[in-house]
Design a protein around this motif. Structure first.
Motif, PDB file in Angstrom:
ATOM      1  N   SER A 417      30.469 -90.254  17.729  1.00 28.55           N
ATOM      2  CA  SER A 417      29.659 -91.023  16.785  1.00 28.55           C
ATOM      3  C   SER A 417      28.775 -92.002  17.535  1.00 28.55           C
ATOM      4  O   SER A 417      29.092 -92.417  18.650  1.00 28.55           O
ATOM      5  CB  SER A 417      30.540 -91.827  15.829  1.00 28.55           C
ATOM      6  OG  SER A 417      31.459 -91.010  15.175  1.00 28.55           O
ATOM      7  N   LEU A 418      27.709 -92.376  16.871  1.00 28.68           N
ATOM      8  CA  LEU A 418      26.795 -93.369  17.435  1.00 28.68           C
ATOM      9  C   LEU A 418      26.492 -94.410  16.375  1.00 28.68           C
ATOM     10  O   LEU A 418      26.107 -94.062  15.258  1.00 28.68           O
ATOM     11  CB  LEU A 418      25.497 -92.665  17.870  1.00 28.68           C
ATOM     12  CG  LEU A 418      24.254 -93.534  18.102  1.00 28.68           C
ATOM     13  CD1 LEU A 418      24.478 -94.506  19.245  1.00 28.68           C
ATOM     14  CD2 LEU A 418      23.053 -92.645  18.419  1.00 28.68           C
ATOM     15  N   LEU A 419      26.698 -95.679  16.712  1.00 26.75           N
ATOM     16  CA  LEU A 419      26.311 -96.772  15.820  1.00 26.75           C
ATOM     17  C   LEU A 419      25.093 -97.449  16.420  1.00 26.75           C
ATOM     18  O   LEU A 419      25.122 -97.903  17.567  1.00 26.75           O
ATOM     19  CB  LEU A 419      27.465 -97.766  15.657  1.00 26.75           C
ATOM     20  CG  LEU A 419      28.696 -97.205  14.933  1.00 26.75           C
ATOM     21  CD1 LEU A 419      29.850 -98.203  14.982  1.00 26.75           C
ATOM     22  CD2 LEU A 419      28.345 -96.861  13.481  1.00 26.75           C
ATOM     23  N   PHE A 420      24.033 -97.518  15.640  1.00 25.26           N
ATOM     24  CA  PHE A 420      22.769 -98.044  16.144  1.00 25.26           C
ATOM     25  C   PHE A 420      22.492 -99.426  15.552  1.00 25.26           C
ATOM     26  O   PHE A 420      22.505 -99.608  14.335  1.00 25.26           O
ATOM     27  CB  PHE A 420      21.634 -97.078  15.780  1.00 25.26           C
ATOM     28  CG  PHE A 420      20.252 -97.643  15.972  1.00 25.26           C
ATOM     29  CD1 PHE A 420      19.787 -97.949  17.239  1.00 25.26           C
ATOM     30  CD2 PHE A 420      19.406 -97.855  14.888  1.00 25.26           C
ATOM     31  CE1 PHE A 420      18.512 -98.466  17.423  1.00 25.26           C
ATOM     32  CE2 PHE A 420      18.124 -98.368  15.061  1.00 25.26           C
ATOM     33  CZ  PHE A 420      17.682 -98.676  16.329  1.00 25.26           C
ATOM     34  N   LEU A 421      22.260-100.385  16.442  1.00 27.24           N
ATOM     35  CA  LEU A 421      21.827-101.714  16.006  1.00 27.24           C
ATOM     36  C   LEU A 421      20.897-102.235  17.084  1.00 27.24           C
ATOM     37  O   LEU A 421      21.274-102.354  18.243  1.00 27.24           O
ATOM     38  CB  LEU A 421      23.033-102.662  15.863  1.00 27.24           C
ATOM     39  CG  LEU A 421      22.665-104.118  15.510  1.00 27.24           C
ATOM     40  CD1 LEU A 421      22.004-104.204  14.137  1.00 27.24           C
ATOM     41  CD2 LEU A 421      23.894-105.020  15.555  1.00 27.24           C
ATOM     42  N   ASN A 422      19.677-102.555  16.694  1.00 27.86           N
ATOM     43  CA  ASN A 422      18.710-102.916  17.725  1.00 27.86           C
ATOM     44  C   ASN A 422      18.799-104.387  18.114  1.00 27.86           C
ATOM     45  O   ASN A 422      17.842-105.130  17.997  1.00 27.86           O
ATOM     46  CB  ASN A 422      17.311-102.554  17.261  1.00 27.86           C
ATOM     47  CG  ASN A 422      16.396-102.309  18.442  1.00 27.86           C
ATOM     48  OD1 ASN A 422      16.890-102.110  19.562  1.00 27.86           O
ATOM     49  ND2 ASN A 422      15.108-102.352  18.231  1.00 27.86           N
TER      50      ASN A 422
END
Ligand code: ADP
Ligand code: ZN
Length: 723
Positions: A417-422
């Motif tokens: 899984s990948l959690l994206f938060l910039n």
């Protein structure tokens, strides 16, 4: 007989100067020469006098002679035209642009070996803390004394001391070793019908050897890279050079590997992380024509390719192609101009083309080649929104219950899984619970961002760091500091609480700061050593992980809050790109987008997959506002250490603004980033119609004005940042 030479010197502060050519020197336009300037000697390039006016005309009898001519191929006319065009368009000194072409000063000199240094493993008797730090950090590295000192964060003297003590030894490095030659037929893939068709259009363009801007538009995972590799193969067969531009140096390492699988050896890499010896070797091979394929960050664009046959801009929509200091150029646009001057095709590859690029296609100026489906029948991921107003995370948490469920299921299936938060760091804002004091950077209008991994507060604008204090500097209350909001490190903490056995990785520019680090991350992903990645925009690009099946966007509203003209477009691109990392292999992918505004047009477009109507609405809004690509902007930024001086100069510039049909000037006003690196900033924004030569207007407007040396005035043509 031409006995005078006009020379553009490598010093942006002085204009071109004339020199005498003595009989022993053979020069022509483009020759790289050494010229005296005062007591020193400086490198420069001979130019056509009529194209490079000089205000220092000197009589023949007073000319100083050239000191020497380098034994290097002269810069070609197409590159000289590109340098002129870039200087003119971006209102930059030609010498500042030339510097990017001659980017490796040491490459100019001869000498086939260079002395580098490396650790011997011997530990000296006298081991100061500095020496210990140096030895720890340079282990496994090699470079000049200065390079090792930078890596170790110590003075040159410490490294030299270690050389004397036998802990570091010199090594002779041959710098002109030839590069291996990529084989176009090493491992040719069997292309799908759609891919073969697209590849044929590109290879025909390479064969034709004429300027042709081509937009390669294909969904994520459609095989754009495989397709443009066919064009690279064609250029190799023709014996001509290719330049591939990538938006991040973190992407080069995986790219090199993939290239080597296809062509049997790595291409020549060009980026800021190269050692001087590597830089020199690459520059010389590029100039001699021996480097057949170069992959690099935007600075590779100005190198003196001897016989260019093809330019590729990968992830062409990326805003990191815009340079924000020095010469403020946009590498995508300059790449097209280089193709124009060189007479070669330029391929812009992306799954989410910029509105500016789409408009060129609509006008028929760029040709479009499409790849509508993912390769091998892989489906595009299923995108759904999570309405945070309904499906709320627990207090002090950031992941909604349905996202947590999806993570659990993905883990159970043994997928990634990948959690994206910039947002880098732990929390974007730190304040005192007791008095409300907020930690601000002393040099910038910005909050200090907490980084727990390195136990620091850091300013993301100027790099200022400080240890997090135990007591509030304002009210002196101890242990009262609270972190507000999440960064990737905080999300990783939440993941660790929820899934104590999961193996996680944080991917940001803090953890992936070199190509080697990026390669290590890719290897761990490929080897199945990571279950959950938490990352910033750095993971949205280019990567291909077949076992990654879930992408969670932690805060889809974040990108919209900035409010500049490209905010919605950028959010769309970013989320579409990160979504494109899911389900690239045989297993289907899922994307969950957390938002407070599920009805926002960006979110609706992503969920419905209807990019076209989103782009149409955005494009129409730009047309109505006269914003790019329908109108043009240029920003004038005035800065000084004194706020009054900056304001007064900006006002004077504003008052001097010419009245020109088709042009409006807004401001001056304090910039949103009102202080940066200790300088107060004021902005003016010029808005002009396409038809107007706005650079000319600005040149005539600013040319006669004067300001104190302590004031800096920069013009940003086609700005991407409105801070
Ligand atoms: P894009 O750049 O459009 O996202 P890629 O070029 O990275 O897509 O391709 C996605 C994946 O599919 C890669 O692993 C690539 O090697 C594979 N692939 C694409 N086309 C082919 C092909 N014709 N034969 C074998 N593998 C392919
Ligand atoms: Zn700062």
């Amino acid at each position: 007989m031409n006995k005078r030479a006009r020379v553009l010197l490598l010093n942006a502060a002085i204009g071109p100067l004339d020199y005498r050519i003595d009989a022993e020197h053979d020069v022509q336009p483009g020759s790289i020469v050494l010229a005296p300037l005062g007591p020193r000697q400086l490198a420069g390039v001979v130019w056509e006098a009529e194209r490079m006016p000089s205000d220092a005309e000197v009589g023949d009898n007073r000319l100083r002679p050239l000191a020497g001519v380098y034994d290097l191929p002269p810069l070609g006319a197409p590159l000289r035209r590109l340098i002129e065009w870039t200087a003119d368009y971006y209102l930059a000194p030609p010498a500042a642009v030339l510097r990017m072409a001659l980017a490796s000063a040491s490459a100019l000199d001869g000498g086939r070996t260079i002395t580098e240094y490396r650790a011997t493993g011997h530990v000296p008797d006298r081991l100061t803390p500095q020496r210990a730090q140096a030895l720890e950090r340079v282990e496994g590295r090699q470079g000049l004394v200065r390079e090792l000192a930078t890596i170790a964060d110590v003075s040159d003297g410490v490294i030299r001391g270690l050389v004397k003590a036998g802990a570091i030894e010199p090594v002779e490095v041959r710098v002109d070793d030839p590069f291996p030659i990529p084989d176009p037929d090493h491992a040719r893939p069997a292309l799908s019908e759609a891919q073969a068709e697209a590849a044929a259009r590109l290879t025909n363009a390479v064969e034709a050897h004429k300027f042709a801007p081509i937009v390669l538009d294909g969904v994520t995972g459609s095989g754009k890279t495989e397709v443009y590799f066919e064009a690279v193969a064609e250029a190799l067969r023709c014996g001509r050079q290719t330049l591939v531009l990538l938006p991040e140096i973190a992407l080069t390492e995986p790219f090199l590997k993939r290239f080597a699988e296809r062509f049997g050896c790595a291409p020549v890499a060009w980026h800021s992380d190269l050692r001087q010896s590597q830089r020199r070797r690459a520059w010389r091979a590029i100039a001699s024509g021996e480097a057949l394929v170069t992959v690099g960050a935007r600075s590779a664009l100005f190198l003196p390719y001897r016989d260019l046959g093809l330019i590729i801009v990968d992830e062409a929509h990326e805003t990191s192609f815009k340079q924000e200091d020095g010469v403020m150029y946009h590498a995508r646009d300059v790449a097209v101009m280089r193709g124009h001057f060189e007479g070669v095709p330029v391929v812009l590859a992306s799954a989410t083309q910029a509105i500016e690029t789409r408009q060129q296609v609509a006008l028929g100026r760029y040709e479009e080649v499409r790849l509508p489906a993912r390769f091998g029948g892989a489906a595009l991921p299923d995108i759904a929104a999570i309405d945070l107003t309904q499906d709320r995370p627990d207090r002090g948490r950031w992941l909604a219950p349905s996202l947590v469920t999806a993570l659990t299921e993905t883990l159970e299936r043994g997928e990634q899984s990948l959690l994206f938060l910039n947002r880098r760091g732990y929390a974007p804002l730190t304040l005192c619970r007791h008095c409300g004091h907020r930690f601000q950077c002393p040099n910038c209008t910005a909050w200090m961002v907490e980084h727990r991994l390195t136990a620091r507060l850091a300013c993301h604008h100027c790099g200022h760091v400080m240890p997090p204090p135990r007591a509030c500097p304002e009210c002196k209350e101890e242990d009262a500091l609270v972190a507000c909001g999440p960064g990737v490190e905080r999300i990783a903490d939440e993941v660790a609480l929820l899934f104590p056995d999961a193996r996680t990785a944080i991917v940001t520019s803090d953890t992936l700061w070199s190509p080697a680090k990026a390669a290590e991350f890719v290897n761990r992903m490929d080897g199945g050593e990571i279950d959950i990645v938490v990352g910033t925009q750095l993971v949205t690009k280019g990567y291909h992980f077949p076992n990654l099946t879930l992408v969670g966007v932690v805060d889809a509203d974040l990108g919209l809050s900035g409010g500049d003209l490209r905010a919605a477009e950028r959010s769309f691109q970013q989320i579409a790109q990160v979504a494109g990392r899911a389900g690239r292999g045989a297993k289907p992918g899922r994307v969950l987008v957390q938002t407070h505004e599920p009805a926002a047009p960006v979110i609706e477009a992503l969920v419905s997959g209807d990019a076209e109507s989103f782009y149409a609405a955005e494009t129409e809004a730009r047309r109505m506002a006269g914003a790019p690509p329908f109108g043009r902007f240029a920003a004038i930024i005035v800065s000084s250490e004194s706020g009054e001086e900056a304001a007064a100069t900006a006002k004077a510039i504003g008052r001097a603004a010419p009245r020109v049909e088709g042009m409006q000037v807004y401001g001056p006003a304090p910039a949103p980033l009102a202080m940066l690196r200790g300088r107060h900033r004021q902005r003016l924004l010029v808005h002009a119609s396409r038809a107007l030569d706005v650079q000319d207007v600005i040149r005539e407007w600013l040319g006669p004005l004067e300001w104190r040396r302590s004031v800096r005035v920069t013009v940003d043509v086609d700005p991407y940042s409105f801070l």
